[in-house]
Every structure is written in structure tokens, then in C-alpha cells.
Design a protein around this motif. Structure first.
Motif, mmCIF file in Angstrom:
data_model
loop_
_atom_site.group_PDB
_atom_site.id
_atom_site.type_symbol
_atom_site.label_atom_id
_atom_site.label_comp_id
_atom_site.label_asym_id
_atom_site.label_seq_id
_atom_site.Cartn_x
_atom_site.Cartn_y
_atom_site.Cartn_z
ATOM 1 N N ASN B 261 9.610 61.468 33.353
ATOM 2 C CA ASN B 261 8.585 60.847 32.504
ATOM 3 C C ASN B 261 9.010 59.426 32.123
ATOM 4 O O ASN B 261 10.056 58.950 32.560
ATOM 5 C CB ASN B 261 8.258 61.709 31.274
ATOM 6 N N ASP B 262 8.170 58.783 31.321
ATOM 7 C CA ASP B 262 8.427 57.374 31.013
ATOM 8 C C ASP B 262 9.685 57.156 30.191
ATOM 9 O O ASP B 262 10.351 56.132 30.334
ATOM 10 C CB ASP B 262 7.237 56.760 30.259
ATOM 11 N N ASP B 263 9.990 58.078 29.302
ATOM 12 C CA ASP B 263 11.216 57.917 28.512
ATOM 13 C C ASP B 263 12.403 57.799 29.460
ATOM 14 O O ASP B 263 13.246 56.912 29.334
ATOM 15 C CB ASP B 263 11.416 59.115 27.585
ATOM 16 N N MET B 264 12.452 58.730 30.386
ATOM 17 C CA MET B 264 13.527 58.723 31.365
ATOM 18 C C MET B 264 13.482 57.433 32.201
ATOM 19 O O MET B 264 14.507 56.812 32.467
ATOM 20 C CB MET B 264 13.401 59.943 32.276
ATOM 21 N N ALA B 265 12.285 57.042 32.586
ATOM 22 C CA ALA B 265 12.132 55.860 33.439
ATOM 23 C C ALA B 265 12.575 54.591 32.720
ATOM 24 O O ALA B 265 13.212 53.712 33.304
ATOM 25 C CB ALA B 265 10.689 55.732 33.908
ATOM 26 N N ILE B 266 12.231 54.505 31.435
ATOM 27 C CA ILE B 266 12.662 53.332 30.664
ATOM 28 C C ILE B 266 14.194 53.313 30.592
ATOM 29 O O ILE B 266 14.827 52.250 30.704
ATOM 30 C CB ILE B 266 12.073 53.373 29.237
ATOM 31 N N GLY B 267 14.778 54.467 30.460
ATOM 32 C CA GLY B 267 16.236 54.548 30.498
ATOM 33 C C GLY B 267 16.765 54.013 31.827
ATOM 34 O O GLY B 267 17.736 53.250 31.865
ATOM 35 N N GLY B 268 16.111 54.406 32.910
ATOM 36 C CA GLY B 268 16.511 53.906 34.223
ATOM 37 C C GLY B 268 16.349 52.394 34.307
ATOM 38 O O GLY B 268 17.211 51.688 34.851
ATOM 39 N N TYR B 269 15.277 51.936 33.733
ATOM 40 C CA TYR B 269 15.014 50.493 33.709
ATOM 41 C C TYR B 269 16.154 49.762 32.992
ATOM 42 O O TYR B 269 16.664 48.742 33.472
ATOM 43 C CB TYR B 269 13.685 50.269 33.001
ATOM 44 N N PHE B 270 16.567 50.311 31.870
ATOM 45 C CA PHE B 270 17.659 49.697 31.111
ATOM 46 C C PHE B 270 18.961 49.726 31.912
ATOM 47 O O PHE B 270 19.751 48.780 31.866
ATOM 48 C CB PHE B 270 17.854 50.411 29.768
ATOM 49 N N HIS B 271 19.182 50.797 32.624
ATOM 50 C CA HIS B 271 20.384 50.864 33.449
ATOM 51 C C HIS B 271 20.384 49.705 34.445
ATOM 52 O O HIS B 271 21.391 49.020 34.628
ATOM 53 C CB HIS B 271 20.453 52.195 34.202
ATOM 54 N N CYS B 272 19.247 49.499 35.065
ATOM 55 C CA CYS B 272 19.147 48.421 36.049
ATOM 56 C C CYS B 272 19.366 47.058 35.400
ATOM 57 O O CYS B 272 20.067 46.199 35.935
ATOM 58 C CB CYS B 272 17.786 48.456 36.734
ATOM 59 N N LEU B 273 18.768 46.863 34.232
ATOM 60 C CA LEU B 273 18.962 45.601 33.513
ATOM 61 C C LEU B 273 20.444 45.386 33.240
ATOM 62 O O LEU B 273 20.989 44.300 33.469
ATOM 63 C CB LEU B 273 18.221 45.622 32.175
ATOM 64 N N ALA B 274 21.080 46.436 32.762
ATOM 65 C CA ALA B 274 22.482 46.312 32.374
ATOM 66 C C ALA B 274 23.367 46.050 33.592
ATOM 67 O O ALA B 274 24.357 45.321 33.496
ATOM 68 C CB ALA B 274 22.941 47.581 31.650
ATOM 69 N N ARG B 275 23.019 46.634 34.714
ATOM 70 C CA ARG B 275 23.837 46.472 35.913
ATOM 71 C C ARG B 275 23.374 45.336 36.804
ATOM 72 O O ARG B 275 23.937 45.130 37.890
ATOM 73 C CB ARG B 275 23.806 47.767 36.736
ATOM 74 N N GLY B 276 22.335 44.655 36.420
ATOM 75 C CA GLY B 276 21.845 43.566 37.243
ATOM 76 C C GLY B 276 21.200 44.020 38.545
ATOM 77 O O GLY B 276 21.181 43.289 39.530
ATOM 78 N N ILE B 277 20.689 45.229 38.535
ATOM 79 C CA ILE B 277 19.979 45.715 39.720
ATOM 80 C C ILE B 277 18.556 45.190 39.643
ATOM 81 O O ILE B 277 17.853 45.435 38.661
ATOM 82 C CB ILE B 277 19.950 47.258 39.732
ATOM 83 N N SER B 278 18.112 44.458 40.636
ATOM 84 C CA SER B 278 16.795 43.853 40.491
ATOM 85 C C SER B 278 15.708 44.824 40.906
ATOM 86 O O SER B 278 15.806 45.533 41.894
ATOM 87 C CB SER B 278 16.707 42.541 41.260
ATOM 88 N N ILE B 279 14.680 44.805 40.078
ATOM 89 C CA ILE B 279 13.552 45.729 40.219
ATOM 90 C C ILE B 279 12.337 44.936 40.642
ATOM 91 O O ILE B 279 12.069 43.881 40.044
ATOM 92 C CB ILE B 279 13.262 46.407 38.863
ATOM 93 N N PRO B 280 11.590 45.328 41.614
ATOM 94 C CA PRO B 280 11.763 46.528 42.423
ATOM 95 C C PRO B 280 12.472 46.260 43.757
ATOM 96 O O PRO B 280 12.572 47.184 44.555
ATOM 97 C CB PRO B 280 10.319 46.946 42.690
ATOM 98 N N SER B 281 12.957 45.014 43.945
ATOM 99 C CA SER B 281 13.466 44.705 45.284
ATOM 100 C C SER B 281 14.675 45.567 45.655
ATOM 101 O O SER B 281 14.761 46.079 46.776
ATOM 102 C CB SER B 281 13.801 43.222 45.388
ATOM 103 N N GLN B 282 15.594 45.752 44.713
ATOM 104 C CA GLN B 282 16.726 46.624 45.026
ATOM 105 C C GLN B 282 16.403 48.089 44.770
ATOM 106 O O GLN B 282 16.843 48.956 45.521
ATOM 107 C CB GLN B 282 17.947 46.241 44.175
ATOM 108 N N LEU B 283 15.694 48.310 43.706
ATOM 109 C CA LEU B 283 15.356 49.695 43.360
ATOM 110 C C LEU B 283 14.005 49.733 42.647
ATOM 111 O O LEU B 283 13.770 48.966 41.721
ATOM 112 C CB LEU B 283 16.426 50.299 42.440
#
Lengths: 340, 340
Positions: B261-283
Motif C-alpha cells: 500500500n501507499d504507506d509502504m510505498a512512501i517508505g520505499g520512496y524515502f529509502h530511495c531518497l536516502a540512498r540516492g536511487i533515482s526514481i523511476p529511472s533506476q527503480l
DNA sequence: ATCAATTTTGGTAGCGCTGCCAAAATTTTC
DNA sequence: GAAAATTTTGGCAGCGCTACCAAAATTGAT
């Protein structure tokens, strides 16, 4: 399927089973059934077994409406809350509902939408159920509401604030102290050009109290609030995001912003992320509530964590134990975080 | 303050005013008072005025317990919901409570914590109040629960899902279709190495249905799910963040992740922000629910927006209007967003 | 004014249960 | 074994209201 409400295949009864029918089926008197089911008074093991067997066989569900009328105490607890959109209130209900269910009470609720007139009407509607207690947010009620509550002979619990004169019991934390401490923290960190982004303070009077004491503390320290952006409507992430955008457009020199709550603050955080404003070096952000989401952001949100669930728990416990009138200050915790 | 619960200054009455006292005070019969207050049957203008005056003067609050027992229909609607932490349920209650209050009904609720055994016990407790209707989440109930509901003669509304056989009325949206469409969307966008991050699916059976049909659709398309991370416990931003971290540690080659769900997805989004994973090109990231917060993130979250508040509204409307048994599919909306 | 039709009104029997009480059954004591 | 003490039991009033009904008041028709 037609308009007929029910036509349940096997068991078709218009009226549910009554206690008298159970007594009949079990071959005992009504009083015995009543005693067994409430596990009160004395009855023989044999009587108990026969009653339970009959209850089981007939699928009897006691009628609490009748039970309440005959005895005293409805075992209902009424919540008259401003909103369900603001996570504060579901948290409160969550804390309370666990305790209530464990004590055979039920929660009834109604939503005022922050309107004191609606609150008054809903309190009246709730009192019609003769609840064990009525729980309300804060102290700001119509005089009519207060009068009704006092006359009702019910327990009254005012929650989520302690800065006021309770009708009976108050449980929560000091919004004034929270505003004051937030200001002290930002000042201690060296921020001097401080702004505010908030939502409708007329309606959310607890947020209003935080704002006032925040401003007062800044003023006392000699660094009064530089600018503020107050959006109409309820708090939301989107409102916080837009609000910070508008505030910074007007007052670009701010070095810290206090938000009316974490939803708003997270919105501000997103604004900064989107605009490449680095936190906290360019701009510090401070919230209120201590939502879980604020701990999962790349930089943990600086905020004040309030014991919302516990407020509900304690409120429920005091009510089911018929505790004396009192004010319980549960305090709060300032989370230093990384955004301020 | 001592142990004495109440001692309300002016008005001190142990028992509240009764209808008979109002009749006495107004100089009319009890029936007249009853008719006036319910605005039913006929009465003269003069009688009405005298009654209202007495009601006002005495501060009479009708006793619905007695009223319900004497008449039929409690005007209570019971909600037996799994949780209050998941925003879905407050949203549902919010939608329903507005409609109910407008129709002089009250909402009672209890929280099962996703436990079917507790659900059964709480349904029994709720039925004791002879509610107009019982609202439950989804179709997965104990046989005992179902039997009790059928035998109760109450309206039963199963909400937030339509993939199942309702006891009476079902209102919501298809979780299976949502899972399937989410998969189709990601595939259409060209993602091929897809993972999943979710919370406890045993308990949240609707999330389980989405997951299953999501996987099935990927499988059918020839690009089966590469890896999944399922965390114990409820969904949360933190859980999503950690879950994505663990998933990527195991399967670094993923190009998209579907969240429960979105709660989980926002958590994933934050993980990417923190790790510098670019969205959506990398993930790429895809959620479920369409929470407001997902619209305020720097990149709007790609997700499916579900009509949760409307589900509550429609459920309440059908119940107060005593509509026939039916299944109402409110559908959902796929939000393309910018994260997938 | 007279009678029929209509509106308004109050009395009262429950709704299903609990609380009280006295009667019946059981156990204890001498 | 009888009397006293204790436990268990069932009958019934009544919680405050609404539904039903018949009586009273009002209105309309002739």
C-alpha cells in the motif's frame, strides 16, 4: 434480490430469541438465566450447564438495550471528536477501544468537523444513549454543551489538552507548553528568523494555543515571529507544502519554520526537497505530533511527540474504573530529529 | 477532588428527567410529548409549544435506550473493523459518520486487530445492541461470525472488497482487479524485473488478494515476480523503507517494486531518497490507496486511488434507506504519478 | 343546529431485561 | 434427626419509552 431486507436461508426469525425463551428451553427461571449469563449472584453448576446449552443451541444473543434499561450503566462510551482525518483522533480511539473492549464496553462516536454547534447537537444525541462517559477534545465548548454535560450525570473526559478548566476529568498534554518548548528549542539551536505555517486555527483551538505560546516565547526572547502563512481548511501534507512555498516567497530570509503539526511539516519538507533547499542548513523545520512517518524520512523530523494512544488508554481506564475527577498531564517528548 | 464522581454545582439530579416529567410539566399526556419530540403523528401547534417549552426548561434529553426497546430499530450502526492505524478505516468511518449523523443514526465501533476470533466476539457484542446494520471489512470471517450475522436479522454490509460472496450487501472495489491492473501498468511501462514489498498478508487478506493477482498477471505475461520482502506486522512507512532496503540488498537488479500500500510505498520512496536511487529511472515504485501524501511528494506517487470515504458514504446510505441486498463495485482509479 | 368526518389527545400494555424478595432446596450445626 | 444457617431458585415489578386504541375536541357539510 428484492427489497425484502432479510430472508436468511435456514434460520428465519423476525424477532431474535429472548431470555424468556432460553429460560423455557433450559427449564429454569428467567432470573437464573440472567444470573448465569452475567456470572453474578449464585447458581448451581447444573443450572449453569443447562443454561449454557440452551444459549448455545438457540444462538441467543442478549439484548443490551433491555439490559441497560433495567439496570444502570449502558457500558457505552461516547466520543465526540472534531475529525477523523487528523490522525490524532484515530490514535485516541485506538488507545481507548482496546481498553474498552477488554472491559466489555463499546465505543460510540460522532464527528463534529470542528463545529461547536454540531458538537452541541452531537453531545445531546450521545447523551440519549446514557453512556458511561462522554469524551471530547479539549475545553472549548459551547456553554450549552457544558451545561448539558454537567446536568447529564455522566462522566465527562476532555482529552488532548490540559490547559483549561475541566468539567470533570482532563487527560492529555499542554499545548501551551509544547508551543513554548518548540520555540525554546529553535532559539537554542540559534535560529533567529522564524516563520510559521499553519492551518485553520479558529477551529483547531489546540493548534491555536501552540501557536500563541510559540509566538509569545519568541517575542519574550526578542526574536518575534517574522512571518506566517495560515491556510484555510484542515491540515494536510499538501497544505503544508503550499504554505511553505507561499511563506518563503514572501519572506525568503527565514532560517526556521514552525508548522502547526507534522502533516504540515512533512509537506514543508517535501517543498524543500523539490526545491533543493537543504535542511536544516538553509531552512530548519519543526513539527508537532511525532508521527511515525517523521521517523522514516531521510532526515528524521524534529518535532514533539505526543502520547495520543496513551491518552485514549488512560481515559478509558479512568472511566471504566470510575476514578475521581482529575487532570492528568501525560506530557510530551521533544524529538530533536535532524531537520532543526 | 475526591472519589465522588459528580457533584455538579447547580443542577443535581441522580436520575435524569423522564418523558413523564416533561408531560407533567407541560400539562399534556405522555403520548403527546412523544409525538412532538419525534415529530410524528399529529398534534396541535399549542401542544407543541408547551412541550418544547417544558423540554427546554427542564433540559430533557430523551432516553434512546428506552425508546429503542419500546419501538424497533436502534438507529445504531456497528462497525467491526480490523484496525485504526491503517488510514483506510478512519476514512471509511468518516464517510459513513457524516451520512449517519445526518440521518439521526449513531456509529458504534470495535477493532479486531485483524483477528477473526476477536471479530466473532466483537460481532456478538455489537449484536447485543440490536444495531440497524453491522459493517465489516471484507468477506473473510469465521463460520460462526457469518452464522450469527445471518441469524441476527440485521443488515450486514461487507466493505472494501467485492471479490467474494456477501452475506447481504457488499460495497467496495476489486482488490484482485487492482493487483492485476497494477501489474499491467508496470509491464506496459516496460518494467520487467519486478519485486514486491508487503506487510502481513495472512491478516490483511485484501492486500493478499492484490498480491496474488499481481503475481498471477506477471506470471501470465512471462515476467514472473523476481523477489519479495514480506514484513511481519502492520503496514507502515518505516516497514516499507526497511523492506525495500532488504529487498534491494538481495536483488539489486530490480527495476520496479510493487508495494502492499501507499504507506509502504512512501517508505520505499524515502529509502530511495536516502540512498540516492533515482526514481523511476533506476527503480520504479507503485503503491495502493491513493493517499493524499502521495500527491505532495516531490514526484507524485504512482498508485491506485480507492474510494474509501465514498465506500463509507454509500454503505451508510444503503443502510439508512433499507436498500435491497446487492454488491456495489465503486471501482478505483489508477494514478500514473511520476514514480513508475 | 345536527350529524359525519377529521384531527388531536391521553391511557395503557408491553418491549426484554435486572433487582428485589420470598420460597424452596441444600448444607451445617448441635 | 431437628433446627438453624446457607445456597439456590423463580416470580414479578418496573426501567422509560412507543404503539395502539378509544375518547375528546375540532371542523365541515347539510
Amino acid at each position: 434480490m428484492d427489497s425484502e431486507p432479510k430472508e436468511g436461508g435456514d434460520i428465519k426469525r423476525l424477532a431474535p430469541i429472548t431470555l424468556a425463551e432460553v429460560a423455557e428451553a433450559a427449564g429454569v427461571g428467567e432470573s437464573t438465566v440472567s444470573r448465569v449469563l452475567r456470572n453474578e449472584g449464585s447458581f448451581s453448576r447444573k443450572a449453569r450447564d443447562r443454561v449454557m446449552e440452551a444459549v448455545e443451541r438457540l444462538g441467543y444473543v442478549p439484548n443490551r438495550i433491555a439490559g441497560t434499561l433495567a439496570s444502570t450503566g449502558s457500558r457505552l462510551v461516547a466520543f465526540v471528536i472534531p475529525s477523523l482525518s487528523n490522525i490524532v483522533f484515530p490514535d485516541l480511539l485506538r488507545g481507548a477501544s482496546g481498553v474498552l473492549e477488554a472491559n466489555q464496553h463499546q465505543a460510540v462516536f460522532a464527528v463534529t468537523d470542528y463545529d461547536p454547534g454540531r458538537e452541541e447537537a452531537l453531545v445531546a444525541a450521545m447523551l440519549a444513549w446514557r453512556p458511561t462517559a462522554v469524551m471530547l477534545a479539549g475545553f472549548e465548548h459551547n456553554e450549552g454543551t457544558r451545561k448539558m454535560l454537567r446536568a447529564s450525570g455522566r462522566r465527562v473526559v476532555e482529552v488532548l489538552d490540559v490547559d483549561g478548566e475541566p468539567v470533570d476529568i482532563a487527560i492529555g498534554f499542554s499545548n501551551r507548553a509544547a508551543g513554548q518548548e518548540s520555540a525554546a528549542f529553535l532559539l537554542k539551536r540559534g535560529y533567529r528568523r522564524i516563520g510559521y505555517v499553519g492551518h485553520d486555527l479558529e477551529r483547531d483551538t489546540r493548534a491555536g494555543k501552540r501557536y500563541e505560546s510559540f509566538c509569545a516565547a519568541l517575542h519574550t526572547a526578542g526574536f518575534p515571529l517574522v512571518d506566517r502563512q495560515i491556510n484555510a481548511g484542515a491540515s494536510s501534507v499538501e497544505s503544508g507544502r503550499q504554505g511553505l512555498g507561499q511563506l518563503l516567497a514572501r519572506s525568503p530570509g527565514l532560517d526556521a519554520v514552525y508548522f502547526s503539526n507534522d502533516d504540515m511539516a512533512i509537506g514543508g519538507y517535501f517543498h524543500c526537497l523539490a526545491r533543493g533547499i537543504s535542511i536544516p542548513s538553509q531552512l530548519a523545520i519543526f513539527g508537532y505530533n511525532g508521527l511515525d512517518i517523521g521517523r522514516a524520512t531521510p532526515q528524521p523530523l524534529s518535532t514533539i511527540r505526543t502520547p495520543r494512544v496513551m491518552t485514549g488508554q488512560v481515559a478509558a481506564e479512568l472511566v471504566v474504573s470510575n476514578a475521581p475527577s482529575q487532570v492528568v498531564d501525560l506530557g510530551f517528548e521533544l524529538i530533536e530529529g535532524a531537520t532543526a
